[in-house]
Design an enzyme around this catalytic site. Sequence first.
Site, short mmCIF file in Angstrom:
data_model
loop_
_atom_site.label_atom_id
_atom_site.label_comp_id
_atom_site.label_asym_id
_atom_site.label_seq_id
_atom_site.Cartn_x
_atom_site.Cartn_y
_atom_site.Cartn_z
N THR A 130 37.36 -1.01 1.98
CA THR A 130 37.62 -1.69 0.70
C THR A 130 37.21 -0.86 -0.51
OG1 THR A 130 35.44 -2.70 1.03
CG2 THR A 130 37.33 -4.01 1.68
N GLU A 131 36.75 0.36 -0.27
CA GLU A 131 36.17 1.16 -1.36
C GLU A 131 37.08 1.30 -2.57
OE1 GLU A 131 35.76 1.72 1.84
OE2 GLU A 131 33.72 2.40 2.22
N VAL A 132 38.39 1.53 -2.32
CA VAL A 132 39.28 1.74 -3.49
C VAL A 132 39.31 0.51 -4.39
CG1 VAL A 132 40.81 3.58 -2.67
CG2 VAL A 132 41.33 1.20 -2.07
N LYS A 133 39.04 -0.66 -3.82
CA LYS A 133 39.02 -1.88 -4.63
C LYS A 133 37.82 -1.87 -5.58
CE LYS A 133 42.73 -3.94 -3.05
NZ LYS A 133 43.02 -4.22 -1.69
N LEU A 134 36.86 -0.97 -5.29
CA LEU A 134 35.67 -0.84 -6.13
C LEU A 134 35.73 0.44 -6.97
CD1 LEU A 134 33.20 -1.73 -3.25
CD2 LEU A 134 33.61 -3.16 -5.26
#
Length: 261
Positions: free
Chosen positions: A136-140
């Site tokens: 989910t990193e890209v969402k952050l």
Amino acid sequence: MAAYQTLEVASQGPVLHIRLNRPEVRNAFNGTVVEELQAAFAAADADANARVVVLSGNGKSFSAGADLAWMTEQADLPVAENQRSAERMARMFLAIARCKKPVVARIHGHALGGGTGLTAAVDMAFCTEDCLFGLTEVKLGIVPAVISPFVMQKIGAGRARTLFLTGERFDGREAQRIGLVQRAVPEGELDATVQKAVNELLAAGPAAVASAKNLIVAVDGLSLEDAIPVTSKWIAQLRSTPEAKEGFAAFLGKRTPGWMS
Ligand code: COA
């Protein structure tokens, strides 16, 4: 056994249980968790009684990945220190992947970001069908950098491409389909499923299991031709060890090998 602030570590016969224990933040990992996981896996390597390590998480979820409050603090450090902290995290994943004992993960709830990374770093993972994974990193606004080699080694660059770029969450059944976990099962079957895998590992020769783990590292990426000197030397050495002699003798003598008693 060492006292940890963020882990629960307990031996049950030959099985060493390492449980992430920050349930109030869904076992998100900060610098202390990184340090303690590194130490716990080094201790597992050195523990002559431990033959299998089971990694799990206390509370509602296996792990929500990196602690975002801690990540925010790391971002404010001077560049070199920020990088050293990231390298310590990468080395923690490596310590798990290279643990001398087989590592089995029990995944429930959520395993997001670094939680998915931990799932990739272990040898075998079992999860509930409806637990949720995600890079989910890209969402952050970041990327799954230090975990990328572990995830890509397990699911391949092609699958990583979609998951790293979208940050989409996916369930246990999908995790099984793409090879991130060995099996996704209904919640009530998770402990028995993990136990069955542990029993399989305990029935195998301890030195052979450790050697099998090293073999995969040594052979991965070699051409079929280049593998021959490596693999032929490997089996020539292994089949003359006391453990192999005991395994052969036990089979031919129709008895259980000594390591199972
Ligand atoms: N870092 C720091 N704190 C975290 C965290 C993380 N990665 N994940 C959860 N927490 C904290 C929450 O802020 C919350 O704190 P609060 O009680 O002070 O409000 C507490 O843990 C419980 O989280 P909550 O979201 O209420 O629990 P939940 O069970 O409803 O949902 C998750 C659990 C894991 C689905 C959700 O917390 C989440 O999406 N976390 C972020 C996961 C992520 O993107 N990780 C990638 C990091 S690189």
